[in-house]
Design an enzyme around this catalytic site. Structure first.
Site, mmCIF file in Angstrom:
data_model
loop_
_atom_site.group_PDB
_atom_site.id
_atom_site.type_symbol
_atom_site.label_atom_id
_atom_site.label_comp_id
_atom_site.label_asym_id
_atom_site.label_seq_id
_atom_site.Cartn_x
_atom_site.Cartn_y
_atom_site.Cartn_z
ATOM 1 N N LYS A 258 50.025 46.382 29.863
ATOM 2 C CA LYS A 258 49.482 45.236 30.409
ATOM 3 C C LYS A 258 49.541 43.529 29.796
ATOM 4 C CE LYS A 258 46.629 47.373 33.714
ATOM 5 N NZ LYS A 258 45.215 48.024 33.857
ATOM 6 N N GLN B 12 38.718 47.263 32.664
ATOM 7 C CA GLN B 12 39.601 48.341 32.222
ATOM 8 C C GLN B 12 39.066 49.929 32.768
ATOM 9 O OE1 GLN B 12 43.446 48.826 31.462
ATOM 10 N NE2 GLN B 12 43.064 51.358 32.008
ATOM 11 N N ASP C 269 41.631 42.209 40.215
ATOM 12 C CA ASP C 269 42.142 43.403 40.385
ATOM 13 C C ASP C 269 41.973 44.338 41.733
ATOM 14 O OD1 ASP C 269 42.997 45.591 39.221
ATOM 15 O OD2 ASP C 269 41.058 46.275 37.627
#
Length: 355
Positions: free
Chosen positions: A90, A134, A182
């Protein structure tokens, strides 16, 4: 010794937290019969590169016009090999697109308050337009030495056990709605599920799956779609997205009776069960379009690192019956990162009123 660089999602996309059977009960395959490939291979890597290039052009234009660039902050807890690889990919993609990135790393044993403090700072930082935690967050191993004598009366021995010491829901809920790239915030998910409402962000992997379908010219309106898996990360949001595009959607999960019979009626199959080769040819309708979100490392002594990546779908068999199929790796994974870049750019454009 890392997972393939092309694959990003993930424990985020892989496991539904359910117990699945490893093979089809109706499967009749003869290894000596090699399937004839006629399905179109949906090249997620190539499509992701096009999208990333477009994002980079927009970031460059933004910098030249207003002197600002999008910023992404990542919270990484622990040293899981796959999570480290995903975060590295990422950050690499951000660099290529001209997006500023910062990673806040914490040990497995960190206090929840440390993460919350870091998140609060990113929420208040005007140069950060997207925040990503994450997943999964680690479990912490405790040892009961201190309580050994107390537990002796219960004839219990000192054993180690795993405790989820970080409240994932609490941590994710702290992420600012306007920076939730997200797309996991309850309000974003709620708006996604309601007709007439628009979420600020759509979860990256489902968004990438839909983009693959649209860019491949797949007709969705009125088609039967089956989503295998029901996680908040992939299964639920992709089912909602397909409904928004007027497909008739069925969700298959570990408790579904006759999942194979249901799936083989689908025009579109999106699978995110995290079980290697769960979906055999007998699960697929001739001409179906198959999007494989699963990314499973399986032992392979002939591979460079002793394993290779496979998806939920038995790829070779799918090629002989589907009209289009995504490979693993090189299918959904690269699209997940590309959608993360898009969401981060959109967040910055929204904040600065940049068009």
């Amino acid at each position: 010794e890392d997972f393939d660089e092309d694959e990003d999602e993930d424990d985020e996309c892989n496991s539904e937290g359910e117990i699945w059977g490893s093979t089809s009960t109706l499967y009749h395959h003869h290894p000596s019969q090699s399937p004839v490939s006629h399905a179109k291979i949906i090249n997620g890597k190539s499509i992701a590169e096009e999208i990333t290039s477009r994002v980079a052009s927009n970031v460059k234009r933004m910098k030249e016009s207003i002197g600002k660039v999008p910023g992404l902050a990542v919270i990484l807890v622990g040293q899981r090999r796959d999570s480290l690889t995903y975060v590295r990919n990422k950050i690499k993609a951000c660099e290529e697109a001209g997006i500023k990135s910062v990673v806040a790393e914490f040990p497995d044993s960190c206090a929840e308050e440390d993460i919350m403090t870091s998140l609060s700072k990113f929420n208040e930082d005007p140069s950060v337009h997207g925040i990503l935690v994450q997943l999964p967050l680690p479990e912490l191993e405790y040892y009961l030495e201190f309580y050994k004598r107390t537990l002796y009366v219960l004839q219990m021995t000192c054993k180690s056990f795993l405790v989820q010491h970080l409240d994932e829901e609490k941590i994710l809920n702290l992420v600012s709605l306007e920076k939730d790239v997200d797309g996991f915030h309850p309000i974003n998910m709620g708006n996604l599920s309601m007709r007439g409402r628009e979420p600020l962000f759509v979860p990256c992997t489902p968004k990438g799956c839909l983009e693959l379908l649209l860019r491949s010219g797949v007709e969705i309106v009125g088609k039967k779609a089956v989503v295998i898996g029901r996680s908040n990360i992939v299964g639920l949001p992709i089912a909602l997205l397909l409904q928004r595009h007027h497909a008739t959607v069925t969700v298959v999960h570990a408790c579904t009776k006759n999942p194979e019979r249901i799936t083989c009626e689908a025009d579109i199959v999106v699978t995110a069960a995290g079980v290697p080769s769960l979906i055999r040819s007998s699960w697929l309708k001739p001409g179906a379009v198959v999007i494989d979100v699963g990314t499973c490392p399986v032992e392979d002594p002939s591979a460079e690192y002793g394993y290779r990546l496979v998806g939920d779908v038995c790829y070779e068999e799918a090629l002989s019956i589907a009209s289009a199929v995504t490979p693993v790796p090189g299918g959904v994974g690269p699209m997940t990162i590309a959608m993360l870049l898009c969401n981060t750019l959109d967040s910055a454009k929204r904040l600065y009123g940049f068009t």
